[in-house]
Design a protein around this motif. Structure first.
Motif, PDB file in Angstrom:
ATOM      1  N   LEU A   1     -10.333  22.948 -60.658  1.00 58.95           N
ATOM      2  CA  LEU A   1     -10.873  24.038 -60.289  1.00 58.95           C
ATOM      3  C   LEU A   1     -10.361  25.499 -60.436  1.00 58.95           C
ATOM      4  O   LEU A   1     -10.951  26.542 -60.602  1.00 58.95           O
ATOM      5  CB  LEU A   1     -11.124  23.782 -58.918  1.00 58.95           C
ATOM      6  N   SER A   2      -9.175  25.759 -60.515  1.00 55.62           N
ATOM      7  CA  SER A   2      -8.488  26.974 -60.743  1.00 55.62           C
ATOM      8  C   SER A   2      -8.765  27.439 -62.138  1.00 55.62           C
ATOM      9  O   SER A   2      -9.015  28.495 -62.324  1.00 55.62           O
ATOM     10  CB  SER A   2      -7.033  26.647 -60.447  1.00 55.62           C
ATOM     11  N   SER A   3      -8.708  26.436 -62.905  1.00 56.62           N
ATOM     12  CA  SER A   3      -9.022  26.924 -64.484  1.00 56.62           C
ATOM     13  C   SER A   3     -10.562  27.210 -64.651  1.00 56.62           C
ATOM     14  O   SER A   3     -10.910  28.103 -65.302  1.00 56.62           O
ATOM     15  CB  SER A   3      -8.651  25.408 -65.359  1.00 56.62           C
ATOM     16  N   LEU A   4     -11.169  26.582 -64.212  1.00 57.72           N
ATOM     17  CA  LEU A   4     -12.707  26.674 -64.381  1.00 57.72           C
ATOM     18  C   LEU A   4     -12.957  28.192 -63.536  1.00 57.72           C
ATOM     19  O   LEU A   4     -13.862  28.830 -63.819  1.00 57.72           O
ATOM     20  CB  LEU A   4     -13.684  25.523 -63.489  1.00 57.72           C
ATOM     21  N   LYS A   5     -12.221  28.366 -62.469  1.00 61.45           N
ATOM     22  CA  LYS A   5     -12.691  29.789 -61.763  1.00 61.45           C
ATOM     23  C   LYS A   5     -12.345  30.916 -62.421  1.00 61.45           C
ATOM     24  O   LYS A   5     -12.929  31.791 -62.438  1.00 61.45           O
ATOM     25  CB  LYS A   5     -11.750  29.688 -60.364  1.00 61.45           C
ATOM     26  N   ASP A   6     -11.194  30.539 -62.899  1.00 61.86           N
ATOM     27  CA  ASP A   6     -10.699  31.690 -64.057  1.00 61.86           C
ATOM     28  C   ASP A   6     -11.507  32.084 -65.105  1.00 61.86           C
ATOM     29  O   ASP A   6     -12.081  33.135 -65.531  1.00 61.86           O
ATOM     30  CB  ASP A   6      -9.336  31.454 -64.700  1.00 61.86           C
ATOM     31  N   MET A   7     -12.156  30.643 -65.625  1.00 55.65           N
ATOM     32  CA  MET A   7     -13.131  31.012 -66.881  1.00 55.65           C
ATOM     33  C   MET A   7     -14.479  31.477 -66.301  1.00 55.65           C
ATOM     34  O   MET A   7     -15.148  32.186 -67.166  1.00 55.65           O
ATOM     35  CB  MET A   7     -13.501  29.647 -67.332  1.00 55.65           C
ATOM     36  N   VAL A   8     -14.955  31.230 -65.301  1.00 52.53           N
ATOM     37  CA  VAL A   8     -16.255  31.559 -64.796  1.00 52.53           C
ATOM     38  C   VAL A   8     -16.446  32.978 -64.313  1.00 52.53           C
ATOM     39  O   VAL A   8     -17.403  33.600 -64.443  1.00 52.53           O
ATOM     40  CB  VAL A   8     -16.770  30.633 -63.673  1.00 52.53           C
ATOM     41  N   GLY A   9     -15.334  33.598 -64.073  1.00 59.05           N
ATOM     42  CA  GLY A   9     -15.195  34.952 -63.765  1.00 59.05           C
ATOM     43  C   GLY A   9     -16.131  35.399 -62.582  1.00 59.05           C
ATOM     44  O   GLY A   9     -16.078  34.883 -61.603  1.00 59.05           O
ATOM     45  N   GLU A  10     -16.988  36.185 -62.742  1.00 60.21           N
ATOM     46  CA  GLU A  10     -18.072  36.912 -61.633  1.00 60.21           C
ATOM     47  C   GLU A  10     -19.126  35.533 -61.325  1.00 60.21           C
ATOM     48  O   GLU A  10     -19.808  36.017 -60.341  1.00 60.21           O
ATOM     49  CB  GLU A  10     -18.581  38.089 -61.905  1.00 60.21           C
ATOM     50  N   ASN A  11     -19.404  35.002 -62.320  1.00 61.28           N
ATOM     51  CA  ASN A  11     -20.389  33.810 -62.067  1.00 61.28           C
ATOM     52  C   ASN A  11     -19.940  32.681 -61.127  1.00 61.28           C
ATOM     53  O   ASN A  11     -18.685  32.849 -60.483  1.00 61.28           O
ATOM     54  CB  ASN A  11     -20.717  33.136 -63.389  1.00 61.28           C
ATOM     55  N   LYS A  12     -20.786  31.876 -60.753  1.00 66.72           N
ATOM     56  CA  LYS A  12     -20.539  30.777 -59.674  1.00 66.72           C
ATOM     57  C   LYS A  12     -19.972  29.560 -60.181  1.00 66.72           C
ATOM     58  O   LYS A  12     -20.399  29.250 -61.289  1.00 66.72           O
ATOM     59  CB  LYS A  12     -22.002  30.526 -58.882  1.00 66.72           C
TER      60      LYS A  12
END
Length: 156
Positions: free
Chosen positions: A45-56
């Motif tokens: 989730l940390s990796s995906l959160k970095d990847m998604v930026g301002e998106n959800k």
């Protein structure tokens, strides 16, 4: 010749590890991951959160085993709180007998109430995701060792 380069150029992915499943009609990216331990959940989730930026970032999590949930429910909640929204399914018991004292609500109670949706089935999980205002480049990740991956297949 570079053997490692040749081999890695042919590597497609590992099944159920940040596996791209496709996109929803809205353009929301659907990913599946086998993570079923809090350390894996947090890292993914940390990796995906970095990847998604301002998106959800929306995670659909299916806890695996009563014993693991009992031991790690606090750690699961902390990891899941990384996402913008959490859809939490019942425990996938696998080889264990049902223990009514242990359930997904133990995790849900420790997640930000604005983020959490506790659902009773895969079908309700799909319905909940379809009701969210998901846009292009938002990410939905189905996560867990059970049959949660089938939700992603129904979304695309």
């Amino acid at each position: 010749d570079n053997v490692i380069g040749k081999i890695s150029s042919k590597f497609e992915s590992t099944w159920r590890r940040l596996e791209s499943k496709g996109k929803m009609e809205s353009g929301t990216i659907v990913i599946d991951d086998y993570a079923h331990h809090p350390t894996e959940v947090k890292a993914t989730l940390s990796s995906l959160k970095d990847m998604v930026g301002e998106n959800k970032l929306v995670v659909v999590f299916q806890p695996h085993l009563y014993s693991r949930t009992k031991i790690f429910y606090k750690e699961f909640a902390a990891a899941l709180n990384i996402a913008n929204k959490v859809v939490l399914l019942p425990i996938y018991a696998a080889r264990e007998k049902e223990d009514k004292k242990i359930n997904s609500n133990m995790i849900a109670e420790l997640i930000d109430p604005k983020k959490i949706s506790l659902v009773d089935s895969l079908k309700l999980g799909v319905e909940k995701l379809k009701s969210l205002d998901l846009k292009e480049n938002d990410i939905v990740v189905t996560m867990g060792a059970g049959d949660v991956y089938t939700i992603g297949e129904k979304l695309i």
